[in-house]
Scaffold this motif. Sequence first.
Motif, PDB file in Angstrom:
ATOM      1  N   THR A 148       0.846  -1.186   0.000  1.00  0.00           N
ATOM      2  CA  THR A 148       0.000   0.000   0.000  1.00  0.00           C
ATOM      3  C   THR A 148       0.882   1.236   0.000  1.00  0.00           C
ATOM      4  OG1 THR A 148      -1.666  -1.176   1.280  1.00  0.00           O
ATOM      5  CG2 THR A 148      -1.797   1.232   1.272  1.00  0.00           C
ATOM      6  N   PRO A 149       0.572   2.236  -0.843  1.00  0.00           N
ATOM      7  CA  PRO A 149       1.379   3.471  -0.815  1.00  0.00           C
ATOM      8  C   PRO A 149       1.404   4.036   0.599  1.00  0.00           C
ATOM      9  CG  PRO A 149      -0.126   3.467  -2.683  1.00  0.00           C
ATOM     10  CD  PRO A 149      -0.503   2.291  -1.833  1.00  0.00           C
ATOM     11  N   PRO A 150       2.525   4.585   1.022  1.00  0.00           N
ATOM     12  CA  PRO A 150       2.633   5.080   2.391  1.00  0.00           C
ATOM     13  C   PRO A 150       1.625   6.187   2.677  1.00  0.00           C
ATOM     14  CG  PRO A 150       4.451   5.868   1.038  1.00  0.00           C
ATOM     15  CD  PRO A 150       3.737   4.831   0.235  1.00  0.00           C
ATOM     16  N   GLU A 151       1.114   6.163   3.910  1.00  0.00           N
ATOM     17  CA  GLU A 151       0.177   7.207   4.306  1.00  0.00           C
ATOM     18  C   GLU A 151       0.930   8.525   4.475  1.00  0.00           C
ATOM     19  OE1 GLU A 151      -2.058   6.163   7.717  1.00  0.00           O
ATOM     20  OE2 GLU A 151      -2.609   4.183   6.974  1.00  0.00           O
ATOM     21  N   SER A 152       0.209   9.609   4.343  1.00  0.00           N
ATOM     22  CA  SER A 152       0.803  10.918   4.563  1.00  0.00           C
ATOM     23  C   SER A 152      -0.248  11.801   5.213  1.00  0.00           C
ATOM     24  CB  SER A 152       1.270  11.530   3.235  1.00  0.00           C
ATOM     25  OG  SER A 152       0.158  11.782   2.390  1.00  0.00           O
ATOM     26  N   SER A 153       0.211  12.901   5.763  1.00  0.00           N
ATOM     27  CA  SER A 153      -0.722  13.810   6.445  1.00  0.00           C
ATOM     28  C   SER A 153      -1.306  14.834   5.492  1.00  0.00           C
ATOM     29  CB  SER A 153       0.007  14.525   7.597  1.00  0.00           C
ATOM     30  OG  SER A 153       1.128  15.249   7.094  1.00  0.00           O
ATOM     31  N   SER A 154      -0.929  14.737   4.222  1.00  0.00           N
ATOM     32  CA  SER A 154      -1.445  15.688   3.243  1.00  0.00           C
ATOM     33  C   SER A 154      -1.876  14.927   1.996  1.00  0.00           C
ATOM     34  CB  SER A 154      -0.364  16.713   2.883  1.00  0.00           C
ATOM     35  OG  SER A 154       0.768  16.066   2.328  1.00  0.00           O
ATOM     36  N   GLY A 155      -2.390  15.644   1.019  1.00  0.00           N
ATOM     37  CA  GLY A 155      -2.807  15.013  -0.222  1.00  0.00           C
ATOM     38  C   GLY A 155      -3.936  14.031   0.008  1.00  0.00           C
ATOM     39  N   THR A 156      -3.840  12.885  -0.651  1.00  0.00           N
ATOM     40  CA  THR A 156      -4.904  11.876  -0.548  1.00  0.00           C
ATOM     41  C   THR A 156      -4.611  10.814   0.505  1.00  0.00           C
ATOM     42  OG1 THR A 156      -3.937  10.439  -2.257  1.00  0.00           O
ATOM     43  CG2 THR A 156      -5.410  12.206  -3.001  1.00  0.00           C
ATOM     44  N   GLY A 157      -3.470  10.926   1.200  1.00  0.00           N
ATOM     45  CA  GLY A 157      -3.099   9.926   2.195  1.00  0.00           C
ATOM     46  C   GLY A 157      -4.146   9.685   3.260  1.00  0.00           C
ATOM     47  N   PRO A 158      -4.661  10.720   3.924  1.00  0.00           N
ATOM     48  CA  PRO A 158      -5.692  10.497   4.944  1.00  0.00           C
ATOM     49  C   PRO A 158      -6.951   9.831   4.390  1.00  0.00           C
ATOM     50  CG  PRO A 158      -4.732  12.679   5.182  1.00  0.00           C
ATOM     51  CD  PRO A 158      -4.222  12.135   3.879  1.00  0.00           C
ATOM     52  N   THR A 159      -7.311  10.159   3.158  1.00  0.00           N
ATOM     53  CA  THR A 159      -8.498   9.546   2.572  1.00  0.00           C
ATOM     54  C   THR A 159      -8.252   8.074   2.250  1.00  0.00           C
ATOM     55  OG1 THR A 159      -9.289  11.640   1.675  1.00  0.00           O
ATOM     56  CG2 THR A 159     -10.108   9.646   0.627  1.00  0.00           C
ATOM     57  N   ARG A 160      -7.047   7.754   1.819  1.00  0.00           N
ATOM     58  CA  ARG A 160      -6.728   6.341   1.591  1.00  0.00           C
ATOM     59  C   ARG A 160      -6.820   5.556   2.895  1.00  0.00           C
ATOM     60  NH1 ARG A 160      -1.455   6.379   0.181  1.00  0.00           N
ATOM     61  NH2 ARG A 160      -1.171   8.534  -0.496  1.00  0.00           N
ATOM     62  N   ALA A 161      -6.257   6.118   3.975  1.00  0.00           N
ATOM     63  CA  ALA A 161      -6.337   5.449   5.279  1.00  0.00           C
ATOM     64  C   ALA A 161      -7.786   5.300   5.714  1.00  0.00           C
ATOM     65  CB  ALA A 161      -5.537   6.242   6.302  1.00  0.00           C
ATOM     66  N   TRP A 162      -8.589   6.312   5.498  1.00  0.00           N
ATOM     67  CA  TRP A 162     -10.016   6.263   5.844  1.00  0.00           C
ATOM     68  C   TRP A 162     -10.735   5.189   5.039  1.00  0.00           C
ATOM     69  CZ3 TRP A 162     -14.118   7.712   2.492  1.00  0.00           C
ATOM     70  CH2 TRP A 162     -15.372   7.856   3.095  1.00  0.00           C
ATOM     71  N   ALA A 163     -10.434   5.106   3.759  1.00  0.00           N
ATOM     72  CA  ALA A 163     -11.104   4.134   2.892  1.00  0.00           C
ATOM     73  C   ALA A 163     -10.750   2.701   3.273  1.00  0.00           C
ATOM     74  CB  ALA A 163     -10.739   4.395   1.437  1.00  0.00           C
ATOM     75  N   LEU A 164      -9.514   2.482   3.712  1.00  0.00           N
ATOM     76  CA  LEU A 164      -9.101   1.115   4.064  1.00  0.00           C
ATOM     77  C   LEU A 164      -9.906   0.549   5.227  1.00  0.00           C
ATOM     78  CD1 LEU A 164      -5.201   1.317   3.702  1.00  0.00           C
ATOM     79  CD2 LEU A 164      -6.810   0.037   2.266  1.00  0.00           C
ATOM     80  N   THR A 165     -10.481   1.406   6.061  1.00  0.00           N
ATOM     81  CA  THR A 165     -11.306   0.925   7.175  1.00  0.00           C
ATOM     82  C   THR A 165     -12.777   0.805   6.775  1.00  0.00           C
ATOM     83  OG1 THR A 165     -11.769   3.163   8.017  1.00  0.00           O
ATOM     84  CG2 THR A 165      -9.748   2.071   8.795  1.00  0.00           C
ATOM     85  N   SER A 181      -5.712   5.111 -10.682  1.00  0.00           N
ATOM     86  CA  SER A 181      -6.907   5.896 -10.399  1.00  0.00           C
ATOM     87  C   SER A 181      -7.503   5.476  -9.057  1.00  0.00           C
ATOM     88  CB  SER A 181      -7.945   5.690 -11.505  1.00  0.00           C
ATOM     89  OG  SER A 181      -8.530   4.403 -11.400  1.00  0.00           O
ATOM     90  N   PRO A 182      -8.369   6.300  -8.454  1.00  0.00           N
ATOM     91  CA  PRO A 182      -8.994   5.930  -7.185  1.00  0.00           C
ATOM     92  C   PRO A 182      -9.765   4.614  -7.266  1.00  0.00           C
ATOM     93  CG  PRO A 182      -9.284   8.273  -7.576  1.00  0.00           C
ATOM     94  CD  PRO A 182      -8.691   7.707  -8.822  1.00  0.00           C
ATOM     95  N   LEU A 183     -10.501   4.397  -8.349  1.00  0.00           N
ATOM     96  CA  LEU A 183     -11.293   3.169  -8.441  1.00  0.00           C
ATOM     97  C   LEU A 183     -10.405   1.950  -8.672  1.00  0.00           C
ATOM     98  CD1 LEU A 183     -14.450   4.381 -10.408  1.00  0.00           C
ATOM     99  CD2 LEU A 183     -14.061   4.221  -7.935  1.00  0.00           C
ATOM    100  N   GLN A 184      -9.327   2.108  -9.436  1.00  0.00           N
ATOM    101  CA  GLN A 184      -8.383   0.995  -9.588  1.00  0.00           C
ATOM    102  C   GLN A 184      -7.743   0.653  -8.253  1.00  0.00           C
ATOM    103  OE1 GLN A 184      -5.922   2.890 -12.615  1.00  0.00           O
ATOM    104  NE2 GLN A 184      -6.563   1.402 -14.155  1.00  0.00           N
ATOM    105  N   TRP A 185      -7.412   1.680  -7.489  1.00  0.00           N
ATOM    106  CA  TRP A 185      -6.820   1.448  -6.165  1.00  0.00           C
ATOM    107  C   TRP A 185      -7.806   0.735  -5.254  1.00  0.00           C
ATOM    108  CZ3 TRP A 185      -8.129   3.215  -1.251  1.00  0.00           C
ATOM    109  CH2 TRP A 185      -7.161   3.030  -0.252  1.00  0.00           C
TER     110      TRP A 185
END
Length: 331
Positions: free
Chosen positions: A214-231, A264-268
Amino acid sequence: MSDRVGPHRVAVLALDGVMPFDLGIPARVLGEAFDAAGEPLYDVVTCSLDGGPVATNAGFSIQVHHDRQALADADTVVIATQEPPADMLSFGEPDVATSEALRSLRPGTRVVSTCTSAFVLAGAGLLDGLAATTHWALSDRFAALFPAVEVRPDVLFVDAGRVLTSAGAAAGIDLFLHIIRTDHGTTIANDAARRCVVAPWRDGGQAQFIAHPTPPESSSGTGPTRAWALTRLDLPLTLADLAAHAAMSKRTFSRRFVAETGVSPLQWLIAQRIDRARSLLESSDLPVERIATEAGFGSATLLRQHMHAVLGVTPQHYRRTFQAPAALTAS
Protein backbone atom coordinates in the motif's frame (compact mmCIF):
# COMPACT_ATOMS: atom_id res chain seq x y z
CA MET A 1 12.33 -30.08 -31.94
CA SER A 2 15.24 -31.50 -33.88
CA ASP A 3 14.78 -34.31 -36.44
CA ARG A 4 17.83 -36.05 -34.98
CA VAL A 5 17.19 -39.60 -33.78
CA GLY A 6 17.46 -40.07 -30.02
CA PRO A 7 16.55 -38.02 -26.97
CA HIS A 8 16.28 -34.25 -27.29
CA ARG A 9 19.52 -32.85 -25.89
CA VAL A 10 19.19 -30.23 -23.16
CA ALA A 11 22.13 -28.31 -21.69
CA VAL A 12 21.55 -26.44 -18.44
CA LEU A 13 24.04 -23.63 -17.93
CA ALA A 14 25.05 -22.91 -14.34
CA LEU A 15 26.51 -19.44 -13.79
CA ASP A 16 28.11 -18.08 -10.61
CA GLY A 17 25.36 -17.32 -8.12
CA VAL A 18 23.12 -20.08 -9.45
CA MET A 19 20.19 -21.06 -7.25
CA PRO A 20 20.40 -24.80 -6.47
CA PHE A 21 16.64 -25.49 -6.39
CA ASP A 22 16.09 -23.90 -9.78
CA LEU A 23 19.18 -25.59 -11.24
CA GLY A 24 17.65 -29.01 -10.57
CA ILE A 25 14.23 -28.32 -12.09
CA PRO A 26 14.99 -29.05 -15.79
CA ALA A 27 16.53 -32.47 -15.16
CA ARG A 28 13.88 -33.37 -12.58
CA VAL A 29 10.90 -32.52 -14.78
CA LEU A 30 12.22 -33.36 -18.25
CA GLY A 31 13.77 -36.53 -16.85
CA GLU A 32 10.28 -37.88 -16.16
CA ALA A 33 9.18 -37.73 -19.80
CA PHE A 34 9.19 -41.14 -21.52
CA ASP A 35 7.90 -42.50 -24.81
CA ALA A 36 5.53 -45.46 -25.17
CA ALA A 37 8.47 -47.87 -24.96
CA GLY A 38 9.67 -46.31 -21.71
CA GLU A 39 12.66 -44.60 -23.32
CA PRO A 40 13.63 -41.11 -22.07
CA LEU A 41 12.66 -38.28 -24.38
CA TYR A 42 15.23 -35.81 -23.06
CA ASP A 43 18.93 -36.10 -22.29
CA VAL A 44 19.72 -33.36 -19.76
CA VAL A 45 23.25 -32.33 -18.81
CA THR A 46 24.52 -29.51 -16.61
CA CYS A 47 27.48 -27.41 -17.65
CA SER A 48 29.49 -24.30 -16.85
CA LEU A 49 31.32 -22.18 -19.39
CA ASP A 50 34.71 -23.68 -18.52
CA GLY A 51 33.64 -27.01 -17.06
CA GLY A 52 34.85 -25.95 -13.62
CA PRO A 53 33.04 -25.65 -10.28
CA VAL A 54 30.30 -23.05 -9.91
CA ALA A 55 29.55 -21.10 -6.75
CA THR A 56 25.86 -21.16 -5.81
CA ASN A 57 24.01 -18.44 -3.90
CA ALA A 58 23.52 -20.90 -1.03
CA GLY A 59 27.04 -20.98 0.37
CA PHE A 60 28.41 -24.00 -1.48
CA SER A 61 29.79 -24.82 -4.93
CA ILE A 62 28.79 -27.51 -7.40
CA GLN A 63 31.00 -29.57 -9.71
CA VAL A 64 29.71 -30.03 -13.25
CA HIS A 65 30.95 -32.51 -15.86
CA HIS A 66 30.53 -30.46 -19.04
CA ASP A 67 31.79 -27.17 -20.45
CA ARG A 68 30.38 -24.77 -23.06
CA GLN A 69 30.65 -27.44 -25.78
CA ALA A 70 27.44 -28.86 -24.29
CA LEU A 71 25.71 -25.63 -25.35
CA ALA A 72 26.89 -26.05 -28.93
CA ASP A 73 25.61 -29.64 -29.04
CA ALA A 74 22.24 -28.95 -27.41
CA ASP A 75 18.79 -28.75 -28.98
CA THR A 76 17.61 -26.71 -25.98
CA VAL A 77 19.74 -24.50 -23.74
CA VAL A 78 18.50 -23.53 -20.28
CA ILE A 79 19.97 -20.67 -18.26
CA ALA A 80 19.33 -21.69 -14.66
CA THR A 81 18.27 -18.97 -12.23
CA GLN A 82 21.20 -16.80 -11.22
CA GLU A 83 21.37 -14.29 -8.41
CA PRO A 84 21.79 -11.23 -10.65
CA PRO A 85 25.21 -9.58 -10.14
CA ALA A 86 25.25 -5.90 -9.19
CA ASP A 87 26.51 -4.85 -12.63
CA MET A 88 23.63 -6.69 -14.26
CA LEU A 89 21.02 -4.95 -12.12
CA SER A 90 22.70 -1.56 -12.57
CA PHE A 91 23.58 -1.62 -16.25
CA GLY A 92 21.97 -4.74 -17.77
CA GLU A 93 25.36 -6.06 -18.89
CA PRO A 94 25.96 -9.81 -18.48
CA ASP A 95 29.36 -11.44 -18.42
CA VAL A 96 30.98 -11.08 -21.85
CA ALA A 97 31.83 -14.78 -22.10
CA THR A 98 28.23 -15.72 -21.30
CA SER A 99 26.85 -13.40 -23.97
CA GLU A 100 29.29 -14.71 -26.56
CA ALA A 101 28.36 -18.31 -25.75
CA LEU A 102 24.65 -17.57 -26.12
CA ARG A 103 25.07 -15.64 -29.37
CA SER A 104 27.06 -18.52 -30.87
CA LEU A 105 24.38 -21.18 -30.36
CA ARG A 106 23.38 -23.19 -33.41
CA PRO A 107 20.49 -21.67 -35.40
CA GLY A 108 17.20 -23.09 -34.21
CA THR A 109 18.42 -23.91 -30.71
CA ARG A 110 15.61 -23.37 -28.23
CA VAL A 111 16.63 -21.10 -25.35
CA VAL A 112 14.96 -21.08 -21.93
CA SER A 113 15.51 -18.93 -18.86
CA THR A 114 14.09 -19.41 -15.40
CA CYS A 115 13.30 -16.50 -13.10
CA THR A 116 15.95 -13.75 -13.00
CA SER A 117 18.09 -15.34 -15.72
CA ALA A 118 15.86 -13.51 -18.17
CA PHE A 119 18.31 -10.67 -17.42
CA VAL A 120 21.07 -12.79 -18.98
CA LEU A 121 19.09 -13.45 -22.15
CA ALA A 122 18.02 -9.83 -22.45
CA GLY A 123 21.56 -8.61 -21.87
CA ALA A 124 22.75 -10.84 -24.70
CA GLY A 125 20.09 -9.37 -26.99
CA LEU A 126 18.14 -12.62 -27.34
CA LEU A 127 14.86 -11.09 -26.10
CA ASP A 128 14.83 -7.96 -28.28
CA GLY A 129 11.39 -7.57 -29.84
CA LEU A 130 9.97 -10.50 -27.86
CA ALA A 131 7.66 -10.86 -24.88
CA ALA A 132 9.24 -12.18 -21.68
CA THR A 133 8.75 -12.45 -17.95
CA THR A 134 10.88 -12.63 -14.83
CA HIS A 135 10.33 -12.53 -11.08
CA TRP A 136 7.73 -9.87 -10.31
CA ALA A 137 9.96 -8.16 -7.72
CA LEU A 138 12.47 -7.24 -10.44
CA SER A 139 10.12 -6.72 -13.37
CA ASP A 140 10.22 -2.91 -13.15
CA ARG A 141 14.02 -2.94 -13.17
CA PHE A 142 14.00 -5.42 -16.05
CA ALA A 143 11.68 -3.18 -18.08
CA ALA A 144 13.83 -0.12 -17.41
CA LEU A 145 17.05 -1.85 -18.46
CA PHE A 146 15.66 -3.55 -21.55
CA PRO A 147 13.11 -1.32 -23.31
CA ALA A 148 13.27 -3.51 -26.44
CA VAL A 149 11.63 -6.36 -24.51
CA GLU A 150 7.86 -6.58 -24.00
CA VAL A 151 7.81 -7.31 -20.28
CA ARG A 152 4.88 -9.29 -18.89
CA PRO A 153 5.40 -8.94 -15.15
CA ASP A 154 2.43 -10.88 -13.81
CA VAL A 155 2.42 -14.21 -15.69
CA LEU A 156 4.00 -17.56 -14.84
CA PHE A 157 5.80 -18.04 -18.14
CA VAL A 158 5.98 -16.74 -21.70
CA ASP A 159 6.44 -18.93 -24.76
CA ALA A 160 7.79 -16.64 -27.49
CA GLY A 161 8.61 -19.50 -29.82
CA ARG A 162 12.34 -20.15 -29.90
CA VAL A 163 12.86 -18.33 -26.59
CA LEU A 164 10.89 -19.08 -23.42
CA THR A 165 11.05 -17.37 -20.03
CA SER A 166 9.51 -18.16 -16.66
CA ALA A 167 8.90 -16.37 -13.39
CA GLY A 168 10.28 -17.40 -10.00
CA ALA A 169 11.10 -20.90 -8.77
CA ALA A 170 8.02 -23.13 -9.13
CA ALA A 171 6.97 -21.36 -12.34
CA GLY A 172 9.95 -23.14 -13.89
CA ILE A 173 8.19 -26.42 -13.21
CA ASP A 174 5.15 -25.13 -15.09
CA LEU A 175 7.34 -24.03 -17.99
CA PHE A 176 9.10 -27.38 -18.39
CA LEU A 177 5.79 -29.24 -18.24
CA HIS A 178 4.61 -26.84 -20.96
CA ILE A 179 7.68 -27.73 -23.02
CA ILE A 180 6.93 -31.44 -22.68
CA ARG A 181 3.30 -30.78 -23.59
CA THR A 182 4.33 -28.79 -26.64
CA ASP A 183 6.88 -31.37 -27.77
CA HIS A 184 5.02 -34.59 -27.00
CA GLY A 185 1.42 -33.90 -26.01
CA THR A 186 -0.72 -33.72 -22.90
CA THR A 187 -0.59 -37.39 -21.88
CA ILE A 188 3.19 -37.53 -21.58
CA ALA A 189 3.27 -34.14 -19.80
CA ASN A 190 0.60 -35.26 -17.32
CA ASP A 191 2.49 -38.50 -16.64
CA ALA A 192 5.66 -36.50 -15.96
CA ALA A 193 3.74 -34.22 -13.58
CA ARG A 194 2.37 -37.21 -11.66
CA ARG A 195 5.86 -38.65 -11.26
CA CYS A 196 7.05 -35.30 -9.95
CA VAL A 197 3.93 -35.03 -7.72
CA VAL A 198 3.04 -31.58 -9.01
CA ALA A 199 -0.03 -30.05 -10.61
CA PRO A 200 -0.06 -31.04 -14.28
CA TRP A 201 -1.30 -27.70 -15.57
CA ARG A 202 -1.06 -24.08 -14.57
CA ASP A 203 -1.65 -21.82 -17.52
CA GLY A 204 1.28 -19.56 -18.36
CA GLY A 205 -1.12 -16.63 -18.24
CA GLN A 206 -2.02 -17.28 -14.60
CA ALA A 207 -0.84 -14.38 -12.51
CA GLN A 208 2.16 -14.48 -10.23
CA PHE A 209 0.86 -13.99 -6.69
CA ILE A 210 2.38 -10.55 -6.24
CA ALA A 211 2.48 -8.67 -2.97
CA HIS A 212 1.25 -5.14 -3.69
CA PRO A 213 2.40 -2.75 -0.97
CA THR A 214 0.00 0.00 0.00
CA PRO A 215 1.38 3.47 -0.82
CA PRO A 216 2.63 5.08 2.39
CA GLU A 217 0.18 7.21 4.31
CA SER A 218 0.80 10.92 4.56
CA SER A 219 -0.72 13.81 6.44
CA SER A 220 -1.44 15.69 3.24
CA GLY A 221 -2.81 15.01 -0.22
CA THR A 222 -4.90 11.88 -0.55
CA GLY A 223 -3.10 9.93 2.20
CA PRO A 224 -5.69 10.50 4.94
CA THR A 225 -8.50 9.55 2.57
CA ARG A 226 -6.73 6.34 1.59
CA ALA A 227 -6.34 5.45 5.28
CA TRP A 228 -10.02 6.26 5.84
CA ALA A 229 -11.10 4.13 2.89
CA LEU A 230 -9.10 1.11 4.06
CA THR A 231 -11.31 0.92 7.18
CA ARG A 232 -14.48 1.07 5.05
CA LEU A 233 -13.76 -1.34 2.19
CA ASP A 234 -17.02 -3.19 2.91
CA LEU A 235 -19.02 -0.04 2.07
CA PRO A 236 -20.02 1.02 -1.48
CA LEU A 237 -17.47 3.83 -1.71
CA THR A 238 -17.61 6.06 -4.79
CA LEU A 239 -15.27 8.65 -6.24
CA ALA A 240 -17.62 11.30 -4.89
CA ASP A 241 -17.32 9.81 -1.36
CA LEU A 242 -13.52 9.82 -1.54
CA ALA A 243 -13.33 13.36 -2.92
CA ALA A 244 -15.78 14.64 -0.29
CA HIS A 245 -13.68 13.16 2.52
CA ALA A 246 -10.59 14.87 1.08
CA ALA A 247 -12.56 18.14 0.70
CA MET A 248 -11.63 18.31 -2.97
CA SER A 249 -13.49 18.30 -6.26
CA LYS A 250 -13.61 14.92 -7.99
CA ARG A 251 -11.29 16.15 -10.74
CA THR A 252 -8.69 17.56 -8.34
CA PHE A 253 -8.85 14.48 -6.12
CA SER A 254 -8.41 12.12 -9.09
CA ARG A 255 -5.46 14.09 -10.42
CA ARG A 256 -3.68 14.14 -7.04
CA PHE A 257 -4.51 10.50 -6.37
CA VAL A 258 -2.93 9.34 -9.63
CA ALA A 259 0.13 11.52 -8.98
CA GLU A 260 0.61 9.97 -5.52
CA THR A 261 -0.24 6.29 -6.22
CA GLY A 262 0.15 5.79 -9.96
CA VAL A 263 -3.40 4.46 -10.37
CA SER A 264 -6.91 5.90 -10.40
CA PRO A 265 -8.99 5.93 -7.19
CA LEU A 266 -11.29 3.17 -8.44
CA GLN A 267 -8.38 1.00 -9.59
CA TRP A 268 -6.82 1.45 -6.16
CA LEU A 269 -10.09 0.51 -4.44
CA ILE A 270 -10.39 -2.70 -6.47
CA ALA A 271 -6.77 -3.63 -5.69
CA GLN A 272 -7.28 -3.04 -1.94
CA ARG A 273 -10.49 -5.06 -1.98
CA ILE A 274 -8.78 -7.94 -3.73
CA ASP A 275 -5.96 -7.80 -1.18
CA ARG A 276 -8.56 -7.85 1.60
CA ALA A 277 -10.26 -10.86 0.01
CA ARG A 278 -6.90 -12.61 -0.41
CA SER A 279 -6.13 -12.08 3.28
CA LEU A 280 -9.49 -13.52 4.34
CA LEU A 281 -9.16 -16.48 1.97
CA GLU A 282 -5.73 -17.27 3.42
CA SER A 283 -6.56 -16.79 7.10
CA SER A 284 -10.23 -17.63 7.60
CA ASP A 285 -12.85 -20.24 6.80
CA LEU A 286 -15.51 -17.67 5.93
CA PRO A 287 -17.72 -18.58 2.97
CA VAL A 288 -16.77 -16.89 -0.29
CA GLU A 289 -20.05 -14.95 -0.31
CA ARG A 290 -19.23 -13.50 3.12
CA ILE A 291 -15.69 -12.65 2.06
CA ALA A 292 -17.07 -10.87 -1.01
CA THR A 293 -19.24 -8.75 1.28
CA GLU A 294 -16.41 -8.03 3.74
CA ALA A 295 -14.15 -6.97 0.89
CA GLY A 296 -16.75 -4.69 -0.63
CA PHE A 297 -17.56 -6.61 -3.80
CA GLY A 298 -21.14 -7.30 -2.73
CA SER A 299 -21.43 -10.76 -4.28
CA ALA A 300 -19.34 -13.87 -4.83
CA THR A 301 -19.89 -13.46 -8.57
CA LEU A 302 -18.21 -10.04 -8.63
CA LEU A 303 -15.38 -11.28 -6.42
CA ARG A 304 -14.77 -14.19 -8.80
CA GLN A 305 -14.79 -11.89 -11.81
CA HIS A 306 -12.31 -9.45 -10.30
CA MET A 307 -9.97 -12.13 -8.92
CA HIS A 308 -9.94 -13.96 -12.22
CA ALA A 309 -9.25 -10.72 -14.10
CA VAL A 310 -6.36 -9.74 -11.82
CA LEU A 311 -4.94 -13.08 -10.61
CA GLY A 312 -6.21 -15.54 -13.19
CA VAL A 313 -7.73 -17.81 -10.51
CA THR A 314 -11.02 -18.17 -8.64
CA PRO A 315 -11.38 -17.52 -4.89
CA GLN A 316 -11.64 -21.26 -4.18
CA HIS A 317 -8.51 -21.97 -6.22
CA TYR A 318 -6.65 -19.24 -4.36
CA ARG A 319 -7.79 -20.61 -0.99
CA ARG A 320 -6.66 -24.14 -1.87
CA THR A 321 -3.28 -22.77 -2.92
CA PHE A 322 -2.57 -20.72 0.19
CA GLN A 323 -4.52 -22.30 3.03
CA ALA A 324 -3.22 -25.54 4.50
CA PRO A 325 -5.82 -28.22 5.33
CA ALA A 326 -6.85 -28.19 8.98
CA ALA A 327 -5.44 -31.65 9.62
CA LEU A 328 -2.02 -30.64 8.32
CA THR A 329 -2.05 -27.39 10.26
CA ALA A 330 -2.90 -29.21 13.49
CA SER A 331 -0.13 -31.74 13.01
